[in-house]
Design a protein around this motif. Structure first.
Motif, PDB file in Angstrom:
ATOM      1  N   SER A 289      14.718   0.523   4.717  1.00 29.93           N
ATOM      2  CA  SER A 289      13.908  -0.559   4.168  1.00 29.93           C
ATOM      3  C   SER A 289      12.430  -0.262   4.379  1.00 29.93           C
ATOM      4  O   SER A 289      12.034   0.318   5.390  1.00 29.93           O
ATOM      5  CB  SER A 289      14.266  -1.886   4.840  1.00 29.93           C
ATOM      6  OG  SER A 289      14.069  -1.801   6.243  1.00 29.93           O
ATOM      7  N   ALA A 290      11.609  -0.675   3.414  1.00 30.49           N
ATOM      8  CA  ALA A 290      10.167  -0.421   3.482  1.00 30.49           C
ATOM      9  C   ALA A 290       9.455  -1.609   4.102  1.00 30.49           C
ATOM     10  O   ALA A 290       9.814  -2.760   3.848  1.00 30.49           O
ATOM     11  CB  ALA A 290       9.618  -0.142   2.087  1.00 30.49           C
ATOM     12  N   PHE A 291       8.437  -1.333   4.901  1.00 25.69           N
ATOM     13  CA  PHE A 291       7.599  -2.366   5.506  1.00 25.69           C
ATOM     14  C   PHE A 291       6.262  -2.417   4.772  1.00 25.69           C
ATOM     15  O   PHE A 291       5.701  -1.384   4.425  1.00 25.69           O
ATOM     16  CB  PHE A 291       7.351  -2.074   6.989  1.00 25.69           C
ATOM     17  CG  PHE A 291       8.485  -2.466   7.894  1.00 25.69           C
ATOM     18  CD1 PHE A 291       9.744  -2.713   7.397  1.00 25.69           C
ATOM     19  CD2 PHE A 291       8.281  -2.580   9.261  1.00 25.69           C
ATOM     20  CE1 PHE A 291      10.798  -3.059   8.229  1.00 25.69           C
ATOM     21  CE2 PHE A 291       9.319  -2.935  10.109  1.00 25.69           C
ATOM     22  CZ  PHE A 291      10.585  -3.182   9.586  1.00 25.69           C
ATOM     23  N   THR A 292       5.746  -3.633   4.551  1.00 31.24           N
ATOM     24  CA  THR A 292       4.441  -3.790   3.894  1.00 31.24           C
ATOM     25  C   THR A 292       3.320  -3.592   4.902  1.00 31.24           C
ATOM     26  O   THR A 292       3.288  -4.251   5.943  1.00 31.24           O
ATOM     27  CB  THR A 292       4.325  -5.183   3.255  1.00 31.24           C
ATOM     28  OG1 THR A 292       5.312  -5.313   2.228  1.00 31.24           O
ATOM     29  CG2 THR A 292       2.948  -5.386   2.640  1.00 31.24           C
ATOM     30  N   LEU A 293       2.391  -2.708   4.576  1.00 30.98           N
ATOM     31  CA  LEU A 293       1.217  -2.478   5.412  1.00 30.98           C
ATOM     32  C   LEU A 293       0.032  -3.323   4.952  1.00 30.98           C
ATOM     33  O   LEU A 293      -0.762  -3.779   5.775  1.00 30.98           O
ATOM     34  CB  LEU A 293       0.824  -0.997   5.385  1.00 30.98           C
ATOM     35  CG  LEU A 293       1.881   0.019   5.817  1.00 30.98           C
ATOM     36  CD1 LEU A 293       1.317   1.430   5.715  1.00 30.98           C
ATOM     37  CD2 LEU A 293       2.363  -0.266   7.229  1.00 30.98           C
ATOM     38  N   LEU A 294      -0.088  -3.515   3.636  1.00 31.00           N
ATOM     39  CA  LEU A 294      -1.248  -4.240   3.106  1.00 31.00           C
ATOM     40  C   LEU A 294      -0.911  -4.830   1.746  1.00 31.00           C
ATOM     41  O   LEU A 294      -0.320  -4.154   0.896  1.00 31.00           O
ATOM     42  CB  LEU A 294      -2.442  -3.288   2.972  1.00 31.00           C
ATOM     43  CG  LEU A 294      -3.782  -3.916   2.593  1.00 31.00           C
ATOM     44  CD1 LEU A 294      -4.265  -4.855   3.691  1.00 31.00           C
ATOM     45  CD2 LEU A 294      -4.832  -2.835   2.335  1.00 31.00           C
ATOM     46  N   ASP A 295      -1.300  -6.095   1.554  1.00 33.42           N
ATOM     47  CA  ASP A 295      -1.101  -6.766   0.262  1.00 33.42           C
ATOM     48  C   ASP A 295      -2.288  -6.517  -0.663  1.00 33.42           C
ATOM     49  O   ASP A 295      -3.357  -6.082  -0.237  1.00 33.42           O
ATOM     50  CB  ASP A 295      -0.946  -8.277   0.466  1.00 33.42           C
ATOM     51  CG  ASP A 295       0.319  -8.641   1.214  1.00 33.42           C
ATOM     52  OD1 ASP A 295       1.348  -7.986   0.977  1.00 33.42           O
ATOM     53  OD2 ASP A 295       0.271  -9.567   2.050  1.00 33.42           O
ATOM     54  N   ASP A 296      -2.085  -6.845  -1.937  1.00 32.41           N
ATOM     55  CA  ASP A 296      -3.149  -6.835  -2.953  1.00 32.41           C
ATOM     56  C   ASP A 296      -3.836  -5.482  -3.082  1.00 32.41           C
ATOM     57  O   ASP A 296      -5.066  -5.374  -3.073  1.00 32.41           O
ATOM     58  CB  ASP A 296      -4.188  -7.920  -2.644  1.00 32.41           C
ATOM     59  CG  ASP A 296      -3.614  -9.317  -2.729  1.00 32.41           C
ATOM     60  OD1 ASP A 296      -2.780  -9.555  -3.616  1.00 32.41           O
ATOM     61  OD2 ASP A 296      -3.999 -10.173  -1.907  1.00 32.41           O
ATOM     62  N   VAL A 297      -3.038  -4.432  -3.186  1.00 35.19           N
ATOM     63  CA  VAL A 297      -3.556  -3.081  -3.434  1.00 35.19           C
ATOM     64  C   VAL A 297      -3.254  -2.736  -4.884  1.00 35.19           C
ATOM     65  O   VAL A 297      -2.089  -2.721  -5.301  1.00 35.19           O
ATOM     66  CB  VAL A 297      -2.891  -2.047  -2.494  1.00 35.19           C
ATOM     67  CG1 VAL A 297      -3.357  -0.638  -2.837  1.00 35.19           C
ATOM     68  CG2 VAL A 297      -3.210  -2.387  -1.047  1.00 35.19           C
ATOM     69  N   ILE A 298      -4.286  -2.478  -5.678  1.00 35.20           N
ATOM     70  CA  ILE A 298      -4.062  -2.208  -7.105  1.00 35.20           C
ATOM     71  C   ILE A 298      -4.114  -0.722  -7.432  1.00 35.20           C
ATOM     72  O   ILE A 298      -3.743  -0.331  -8.540  1.00 35.20           O
ATOM     73  CB  ILE A 298      -5.061  -2.973  -7.988  1.00 35.20           C
ATOM     74  CG1 ILE A 298      -6.489  -2.452  -7.795  1.00 35.20           C
ATOM     75  CG2 ILE A 298      -4.986  -4.463  -7.748  1.00 35.20           C
ATOM     76  CD1 ILE A 298      -7.443  -2.887  -8.876  1.00 35.20           C
ATOM     77  N   SER A 299      -4.551   0.103  -6.486  1.00 34.41           N
ATOM     78  CA  SER A 299      -4.564   1.551  -6.738  1.00 34.41           C
ATOM     79  C   SER A 299      -4.535   2.298  -5.413  1.00 34.41           C
ATOM     80  O   SER A 299      -5.230   1.924  -4.467  1.00 34.41           O
ATOM     81  CB  SER A 299      -5.808   1.955  -7.539  1.00 34.41           C
ATOM     82  OG  SER A 299      -5.754   3.332  -7.881  1.00 34.41           O
ATOM     83  N   PHE A 300      -3.713   3.346  -5.354  1.00 35.55           N
ATOM     84  CA  PHE A 300      -3.573   4.183  -4.163  1.00 35.55           C
ATOM     85  C   PHE A 300      -3.506   5.633  -4.632  1.00 35.55           C
ATOM     86  O   PHE A 300      -2.565   6.031  -5.308  1.00 35.55           O
ATOM     87  CB  PHE A 300      -2.318   3.806  -3.389  1.00 35.55           C
ATOM     88  CG  PHE A 300      -2.018   4.664  -2.187  1.00 35.55           C
ATOM     89  CD1 PHE A 300      -2.886   4.687  -1.108  1.00 35.55           C
ATOM     90  CD2 PHE A 300      -0.869   5.442  -2.130  1.00 35.55           C
ATOM     91  CE1 PHE A 300      -2.614   5.473   0.012  1.00 35.55           C
ATOM     92  CE2 PHE A 300      -0.586   6.223  -1.025  1.00 35.55           C
ATOM     93  CZ  PHE A 300      -1.455   6.237   0.050  1.00 35.55           C
ATOM     94  N   GLN A 301      -4.537   6.416  -4.291  1.00 39.15           N
ATOM     95  CA  GLN A 301      -4.647   7.779  -4.778  1.00 39.15           C
ATOM     96  C   GLN A 301      -4.808   8.758  -3.609  1.00 39.15           C
ATOM     97  O   GLN A 301      -5.449   8.427  -2.611  1.00 39.15           O
ATOM     98  CB  GLN A 301      -5.831   7.914  -5.743  1.00 39.15           C
ATOM     99  CG  GLN A 301      -5.812   6.925  -6.897  1.00 39.15           C
ATOM    100  CD  GLN A 301      -4.617   7.094  -7.822  1.00 39.15           C
ATOM    101  OE1 GLN A 301      -4.100   8.209  -7.972  1.00 39.15           O
ATOM    102  NE2 GLN A 301      -4.185   6.010  -8.440  1.00 39.15           N
ATOM    103  N   VAL A 302      -4.244   9.953  -3.780  1.00 42.73           N
ATOM    104  CA  VAL A 302      -4.231  10.941  -2.702  1.00 42.73           C
ATOM    105  C   VAL A 302      -4.563  12.327  -3.251  1.00 42.73           C
ATOM    106  O   VAL A 302      -4.079  12.713  -4.321  1.00 42.73           O
ATOM    107  CB  VAL A 302      -2.856  11.005  -2.002  1.00 42.73           C
ATOM    108  CG1 VAL A 302      -2.915  11.908  -0.767  1.00 42.73           C
ATOM    109  CG2 VAL A 302      -2.373   9.616  -1.616  1.00 42.73           C
ATOM    110  N   LEU A 303      -5.392  13.064  -2.510  1.00 43.67           N
ATOM    111  CA  LEU A 303      -5.638  14.480  -2.778  1.00 43.67           C
ATOM    112  C   LEU A 303      -5.384  15.267  -1.496  1.00 43.67           C
ATOM    113  O   LEU A 303      -5.490  14.734  -0.389  1.00 43.67           O
ATOM    114  CB  LEU A 303      -7.073  14.715  -3.254  1.00 43.67           C
ATOM    115  CG  LEU A 303      -7.437  14.209  -4.653  1.00 43.67           C
ATOM    116  CD1 LEU A 303      -8.907  14.486  -4.938  1.00 43.67           C
ATOM    117  CD2 LEU A 303      -6.556  14.864  -5.724  1.00 43.67           C
ATOM    118  N   TYR A 304      -5.083  16.556  -1.670  1.00 45.06           N
ATOM    119  CA  TYR A 304      -4.701  17.406  -0.535  1.00 45.06           C
ATOM    120  C   TYR A 304      -5.644  18.604  -0.452  1.00 45.06           C
ATOM    121  O   TYR A 304      -5.788  19.357  -1.431  1.00 45.06           O
ATOM    122  CB  TYR A 304      -3.258  17.876  -0.701  1.00 45.06           C
ATOM    123  CG  TYR A 304      -2.303  16.716  -0.921  1.00 45.06           C
ATOM    124  CD1 TYR A 304      -1.702  16.070   0.149  1.00 45.06           C
ATOM    125  CD2 TYR A 304      -2.039  16.242  -2.218  1.00 45.06           C
ATOM    126  CE1 TYR A 304      -0.852  14.985  -0.054  1.00 45.06           C
ATOM    127  CE2 TYR A 304      -1.192  15.161  -2.428  1.00 45.06           C
ATOM    128  CZ  TYR A 304      -0.603  14.541  -1.332  1.00 45.06           C
ATOM    129  OH  TYR A 304       0.227  13.464  -1.540  1.00 45.06           O
TER     130      TYR A 304
END
Length: 288
Positions: free
Chosen positions: A180-195
């Motif tokens: 099961s997934a746990f919520t870390l933060l509400d109201d996030v409209i974009s999540f982007q990642v670079l490596y």
């Protein structure tokens, strides 16, 4: 003796109209001040909430991601249910797993969201608990191979933890925690990642990121022995309260196209770059 009477006079119609007009002007001014104070208060609350949310998630993600790639086969707390020498090689070689790395969950891995959609970040490390705080069946003092997944679902940034040994088919999963997934933060409209990846041909082997790539380019980078030594995150968070700006805000996150907020509420972007200290040290040492 006659009493002298003094006649009393009231306000004239003109005086009454002037008084009423002045009262209306004063009342309108008071109402305007109250409305302005209410709007300012709502805006301040929205700004404070976005700042608090952004600082919280950036701080938490930095703390967790700084340990990516950690594995010490000599650690007395490391659970030795499996061959820890072989496991160390696997963890060090897959600090940021990609789909296909795990036989028990082939689709699990870092993913690039299509057409600006949210990315998925998956990381590996030795730890006492997964990102949800679960021990996954291990004794209280034991550390083990943890795989953490971060993703956005229903505008909520969530995390889900796995036992890397279960993912590799080396042991059975413990039923008590599940996935099961746990919520870390509400109201996030974009999540982007670079490596940030190294140059495998660098003769000095400084283990510095020479370029930043998205998850779709990770397989090609791994194929030429490049290694991930930094992770760059960016996200957009919505503020609380009834705030209605003149126009929806726009944001440019990392290498993505500009996005527009879905409404006129207050939104704010946050960005951070995390150096993977364990991977930098390992990459330097591997060439010695």
């Amino acid at each position: 003796m006659r009493m002298k009477r003094h006649s009393q006079q009231g306000l004239t119609l003109i005086e009454l109209m002037i008084s009423m007009a002045l009262g209306l002007v004063i009342a309108a001014g008071v109402i305007q001040v109250l409305v302005s104070n209410s709007v300012t208060d709502s805006l301040n609350r929205a700004i404070a909430s976005t700042q608090e949310s952004g600082r919280f998630i950036v701080s938490r993600m930095r703390q967790e991601l700084m340990m990516v790639g950690l594995y010490n086969k000599l650690d007395p707390n490391l659970n030795e249910l499996v061959d820890v020498v072989e496991e160390e090689v696997f963890v060090r070689s897959n600090p940021v797993p990609i789909p296909g790395d795990f036989v028990a969950r082939m689709g699990l891995g870092s993913l690039q969201g299509a057409s600006g959609a949210n990315d998925t970040l998956v990381v590996s490390l030795q730890a006492p608990r997964d990102c949800r705080g679960f021990k996954l069946g291990y004794p209280a003092d034991d550390e083990f191979y943890v795989v953490n997944e971060y993703f956005v679902e229903d505008n909520k940034l969530k995390c889900r933890g796995f036992d890397g040994r279960v993912l590799r088919g080396q042991k059975a999963a413990e039923a008590h925690s599940g996935h099961s997934a746990f919520t870390l933060l509400d109201d996030v409209i974009s999540f982007q990642v670079l490596y940030g990846v190294t140059n495998p041909l660098d003769p000095n082997n400084l283990a510095l990121p020479v370029r930043y790539i998205d998850a779709s380019a990770l397989p090609a980078a791994y194929a030429v022995n490049a290694q991930v030594v930094a992770i760059r995150l960016a996200l957009v968070v919505k503020g609380e309260g009834e705030v209605n700006l003149d126009a929806p805000a726009t944001f440019k996150l990392l290498n993505e196209d500009t996005i527009t907020a879905p409404d006129n509420a207050l939104y704010k972007s946050f960005e951070t770059t995390v150096t993977l200290r364990n991977m930098k040290n390992f990459t330097r040492g591997s060439a010695l």
